[in-house]
Motif scaffolding. Structure first.
Motif, mmCIF file in Angstrom:
data_model
loop_
_atom_site.group_PDB
_atom_site.id
_atom_site.type_symbol
_atom_site.label_atom_id
_atom_site.label_comp_id
_atom_site.label_asym_id
_atom_site.label_seq_id
_atom_site.Cartn_x
_atom_site.Cartn_y
_atom_site.Cartn_z
ATOM 1 N N CYS A 20 0.855 -1.189 0.000
ATOM 2 C CA CYS A 20 0.000 0.000 0.000
ATOM 3 C C CYS A 20 0.893 1.242 0.000
ATOM 4 O O CYS A 20 2.088 1.148 -0.257
ATOM 5 N N THR A 21 0.343 2.375 0.280
ATOM 6 C CA THR A 21 1.075 3.632 0.157
ATOM 7 C C THR A 21 2.171 3.789 1.208
ATOM 8 O O THR A 21 3.316 4.078 0.886
ATOM 9 N N GLY A 22 1.817 3.612 2.489
ATOM 10 C CA GLY A 22 2.787 3.851 3.559
ATOM 11 C C GLY A 22 3.158 2.638 4.379
ATOM 12 O O GLY A 22 4.013 2.726 5.255
ATOM 13 N N ALA A 53 5.523 -0.689 1.330
ATOM 14 C CA ALA A 53 4.926 0.570 0.889
ATOM 15 C C ALA A 53 5.493 0.990 -0.453
ATOM 16 O O ALA A 53 6.622 0.650 -0.792
ATOM 17 N N THR A 54 4.716 1.768 -1.193
ATOM 18 C CA THR A 54 5.257 2.375 -2.415
ATOM 19 C C THR A 54 6.109 3.593 -2.063
ATOM 20 O O THR A 54 6.985 3.962 -2.827
ATOM 21 N N GLY A 55 5.861 4.203 -0.911
ATOM 22 C CA GLY A 55 6.626 5.375 -0.487
ATOM 23 C C GLY A 55 7.465 5.082 0.741
ATOM 24 O O GLY A 55 7.321 4.047 1.383
ATOM 25 N N GLN A 85 9.783 -0.171 2.624
ATOM 26 C CA GLN A 85 9.445 0.260 1.271
ATOM 27 C C GLN A 85 9.722 -0.870 0.286
ATOM 28 O O GLN A 85 10.748 -1.556 0.372
ATOM 29 N N GLN A 104 -1.350 2.392 -6.817
ATOM 30 C CA GLN A 104 -0.242 1.560 -6.335
ATOM 31 C C GLN A 104 0.109 0.488 -7.357
ATOM 32 O O GLN A 104 1.289 0.220 -7.599
ATOM 33 N N ASP A 136 -10.676 -0.475 -5.799
ATOM 34 C CA ASP A 136 -9.772 0.058 -4.790
ATOM 35 C C ASP A 136 -10.292 -0.134 -3.363
ATOM 36 O O ASP A 136 -11.467 0.091 -3.095
ATOM 37 N N ASP A 139 -8.234 4.168 1.423
ATOM 38 C CA ASP A 139 -7.170 4.419 2.391
ATOM 39 C C ASP A 139 -7.808 5.052 3.627
ATOM 40 O O ASP A 139 -8.352 6.151 3.553
#
Length: 175
Positions: A20-22, A53-55, A85, A104, A136, A139
């Motif tokens: 996911c993002t974080g 995470a992607t970031g 990450q 993502q 999706d 988030d």
């Protein structure tokens, strides 16, 4: 989904990464849920589960307290998680990479070193026909604890559908 060749005669576990993002909300939830499903089915040694995470915003941090609390309310332990990450070098070691939203998935596919690796990236909700049209998983980061509970419910349902697809091959040893 691809399978790696056995090393030294022993089949390697099927390797899944939730991204996911974080890596502090959705992906730790799915990691904990899938691990619990595999262990309860006696298949914990046949599947390796991680999340990322992607970031890089939260690398090294624990899961968001609202994630840990939602997991605890549902009977899971998310207290041991540490965010990391995802990197392109992770692709070869993985059989399946599960993203939570189309953004993502796009990032991951763009990082993939080959078409084979791009094909490993799937959206979580694809595994549940009734949820697939949503694409999706929302988030919950900027939301309240009730939203974390609702998101966990979606993740549980889709992760159970994923496990139902993986379990027969894991039981047969086609890891």
């Amino acid at each position: 989904m691809t399978r790696r060749e056995p090393v030294g005669g022993a089949a390697q576990p099927f390797r899944v990464s939730f991204v996911c993002t974080g890596n502090i909300c959705r992906s730790p939830m799915a990691e904990v849920v899938l691990r619990s499903l595999a262990e309860r089915a006696g298949l914990g040694d046949r599947i390796a589960i991680e999340s990322a995470a992607t970031g890089d915003w939260h690398v090294g941090e624990r899961a968001d307290v609202r994630t840990v609390d939602a997991l605890a309310r549902a009977g899971y332990d998310g207290s041991h998680h540490r965010a990391r990450q995802f990197e392109a070098v992770d692709f070869p070691a993985l059989d399946l990479i599960v993203a939570f939203d189309r953004g993502q998935a796009r990032i991951l596919r763009n990082q993939a070193p080959s078409e084979v690796d791009r094909a490993k990236v799937r959206l979580l909700l694809e595994f549940d026909p009734e949820l697939a049209l949503l694409h999706d998983v929302p988030d919950p980061y900027y939301s309240d604890p009730a939203t974390f509970d609702r998101v966990l419910g979606m993740i549980e349902r889709a992760t159970q559908a994923l496990f139902r697809q993986l379990a027969p091959a894991l039981r047969q040893g086609n890891r």
